[in-house]
Write an enzyme that holds these catalytic residues in place. Structure first.
Site, short mmCIF file in Angstrom:
data_model
loop_
_atom_site.label_atom_id
_atom_site.label_comp_id
_atom_site.label_asym_id
_atom_site.label_seq_id
_atom_site.Cartn_x
_atom_site.Cartn_y
_atom_site.Cartn_z
CG ASP A 14 -2.19 -1.08 1.29
OD1 ASP A 14 -2.18 -1.49 0.30
OD2 ASP A 14 -2.79 -1.22 2.31
NE ARG A 58 -4.68 -1.62 -4.42
CZ ARG A 58 -4.11 -1.84 -3.16
NH1 ARG A 58 -3.68 -0.96 -2.20
NH2 ARG A 58 -4.25 -3.01 -2.67
C1 LIG Z 1 -8.71 -1.27 -3.56
C2 LIG Z 1 -8.19 0.21 -2.92
C3 LIG Z 1 -7.07 0.28 -2.42
C4 LIG Z 1 -6.49 1.53 -1.87
N1 LIG Z 1 -5.30 1.45 -1.54
C5 LIG Z 1 -4.85 2.89 -1.35
C6 LIG Z 1 -3.43 3.05 -0.94
O1 LIG Z 1 -2.61 2.33 -0.94
N2 LIG Z 1 -2.98 4.53 -0.66
C7 LIG Z 1 -3.90 5.25 -0.83
O2 LIG Z 1 -3.50 6.74 -0.33
N3 LIG Z 1 -5.24 5.20 -0.86
C8 LIG Z 1 -5.68 4.02 -1.35
N4 LIG Z 1 -7.02 3.93 -1.63
C9 LIG Z 1 -7.98 5.21 -1.59
C10 LIG Z 1 -8.04 6.04 -2.80
O3 LIG Z 1 -6.71 6.90 -2.50
C11 LIG Z 1 -9.21 7.08 -2.43
O4 LIG Z 1 -8.93 7.66 -1.20
C12 LIG Z 1 -10.50 6.31 -2.40
O5 LIG Z 1 -10.49 5.30 -3.16
C13 LIG Z 1 -11.65 7.40 -2.75
O6 LIG Z 1 -11.30 7.80 -3.92
P1 LIG Z 1 -12.42 7.24 -5.33
O7 LIG Z 1 -11.41 6.95 -6.44
O8 LIG Z 1 -13.15 6.35 -5.08
O9 LIG Z 1 -12.93 8.67 -5.99
P2 LIG Z 1 -13.79 9.63 -5.29
O10 LIG Z 1 -13.94 10.80 -6.34
O11 LIG Z 1 -13.15 10.13 -3.72
O12 LIG Z 1 -15.23 9.01 -4.93
C14 LIG Z 1 -16.03 8.76 -6.04
C15 LIG Z 1 -17.31 8.26 -5.36
O13 LIG Z 1 -17.08 6.76 -4.79
C16 LIG Z 1 -17.78 7.07 -3.44
N5 LIG Z 1 -17.00 7.14 -2.45
C17 LIG Z 1 -15.51 7.19 -2.38
N6 LIG Z 1 -15.15 7.09 -1.10
C18 LIG Z 1 -16.16 6.88 -0.25
C19 LIG Z 1 -16.26 6.71 1.01
N7 LIG Z 1 -15.28 6.62 1.81
N8 LIG Z 1 -17.38 6.44 1.47
C20 LIG Z 1 -18.61 6.38 0.80
N9 LIG Z 1 -18.59 6.58 -0.56
C21 LIG Z 1 -17.22 6.93 -0.97
C22 LIG Z 1 -18.94 8.31 -3.67
O14 LIG Z 1 -20.05 7.75 -4.10
C23 LIG Z 1 -18.06 8.96 -4.54
O15 LIG Z 1 -19.06 9.90 -5.13
C24 LIG Z 1 -7.65 2.71 -1.99
C25 LIG Z 1 -8.70 2.49 -2.60
C26 LIG Z 1 -9.20 1.43 -3.31
C27 LIG Z 1 -10.46 1.26 -3.87
#
Ligand SMILES: Cc1cc2nc3c(=O)[nH]c(=O)nc-3n(C[C@H](O)[C@H](O)[C@H](O)COP(=O)(O)OP(=O)(O)OC[C@H]3O[C@@H](n4cnc5c(N)ncnc54)[C@H](O)[C@@H]3O)c2cc1C
Length: 312
Positions: free
Chosen positions: A136, A187
């Site tokens: 991660d 990722r």
């Molecule tokens: C499998 C996976 C592994 C990850 N690993 C890391 C990592 O190693 N390091 C790191 O910095 N980040 C990691 N992340 C988190 C990532 O950086 C984002 O903070 C997170 O995925 C929210 O961003 P989004 O791309 O979904 O888009 P956004 O624009 O934030 O969200 C898009 C839509 O998704 C939904 N959504 C998003 N987040 C939430 C929430 N918390 N609660 C409810 N609904 C939500 C909402 O409907 C929103 O409108 C990971 C995410 C995933 C999916």
């Protein structure tokens, strides 16, 4: 702007020992409560129990034993032993051989060489058993050292490891070119940490534009990209790029977090895409949970009611 404020609020709360103690005592008890929506439970058996019905519906999983920033070598060694036990439990249970871990959990803040040794121990058990191990990505303080460690292990022959790149960091597009040239798996995420403007985009539109550019880099030059987002616009773009560049659905996967956008997760599987669910578990769930809350300003009222209400 609103997301930055929300991330700031929840990252401040994440440092509150009082809130952590309070939340740890009450919030995980209720199986239908807000914490249980995002965290599979305290134990690896809870996580395996959460993964089984997902796998029966066509998903795969990656298991994250929650924990970060340990402050002594003894804690880092204990976290390593825990991960070895998790690997064994996954083998015995016959679920997805895929784990995600954080280098600070293995002692990166205490001693870099020990953290690398700990990771090597986990790889020695996991790689021959067919596991994929994703490192991660933590806050920008650790980006350089995390990629250095990853690239060193790669040069030394580890092939069942991958990294995470965050589109909110200015440096990530250059990092992507280098990792793609190695032939290693990335990722792609937007980034979960509150970062200074000197290193990261703050406007959502800028983070999304960078994500879109990096998606293109992954579908033209990447190796088995993991598109980790719940953003439907980015998912549609990934589907379009995959079709344009003849990357068939068995050569990439979507990844989403346990409990977030379950409707979208199910729809993608129905459409024939690979979807891996990130299943977090463990007693140290509080910082992870706070990051999830910080991503959505709407979560603010929700969590305060959830944690402090008597029914939580
Ligand atoms: C499998 C996976 C592994 C990850 N690993 C890391 C990592 O190693 N390091 C790191 O910095 N980040 C990691 N992340 C988190 C990532 O950086 C984002 O903070 C997170 O995925 C929210 O961003 P989004 O791309 O979904 O888009 P956004 O624009 O934030 O969200 C898009 C839509 O998704 C939904 N959504 C998003 N987040 C939430 C929430 N918390 N609660 C409810 N609904 C939500 C909402 O409907 C929103 O409108 C990971 C995410 C995933 C999916």
């Amino acid at each position: 702007m609103l997301v930055s404020v929300s991330k700031l609020f929840f990252s401040l709360l994440a440092h509150s020992r009082l809130l952590k103690a309070l939340a740890s005592r009450v919030a995980m008890r209720k199986p239908t409560g807000i914490v249980r929506r995002f965290i599979a439970g305290h134990t690896v058996d809870d996580a395996i129990g959460a993964a089984r019905p997902l796998e029966a519906r066509g998903f795969t999983a990656t298991f994250d034993h929650l924990g970060e920033s340990v402050h002594s070598l003894a804690e880092a060694a204990a976290a390593t032993r825990d991960y070895l036990a998790v690997v064994k439990a996954i083998i015995n249970a016959g679920v997805s051989r895929n784990i995600s871990l954080k280098l600070t959990q293995l002692g990166l803040d205490v001693d870099r060489a020990s953290a690398v040794d700990h990771l090597r121990k986990i790889l020695e058990l996991a790689e021959p058993a067919g596991f994929f191990v994703r490192i991660d990505m933590e806050s920008s303080r650790y980006t350089g050292v995390t990629l250095d460690i990853f690239e060193t292990l790669w040069q030394q022959g580890s092939r069942q490891i991958g990294v995470v790149l965050q589109s909110d960091l200015y440096r990530s597009e250059a990092d992507l070119k280098r990792i793609n040239a190695l032939g290693a798996r990335v990722r792609l995420v937007k980034g979960a940490y509150l970062e200074p403007r000197s290193v990261a985009y703050h406007r959502k539109a800028d983070v999304d534009d960078a994500y879109a550019r990096m998606l293109k880099g992954l579908f033209t030059e990447g190796e088995y990209p993991a598109i980790a987002t719940h953003d439907e616009t980015m998912i549609r773009l990934a589907q379009r790029l995959a079709a344009e560049h003849h990357v068939t659905p068995d050569r990439f996967e979507f990844q989403m977090l346990y409990g977030i956008r379950r409707d979208l997760q199910a729809r993608l599987v129905e459409q024939g895409y690979r979807v891996r669910i990130y299943v977090p578990f463990g007693r140290e769930w509080f910082p992870y949970f706070m990051r999830r809350l910080g991503e959505r300003p709407a979560n603010l009222g929700f969590v305060l009611r959830g944690i402090f209400s008597k029914s939580a």
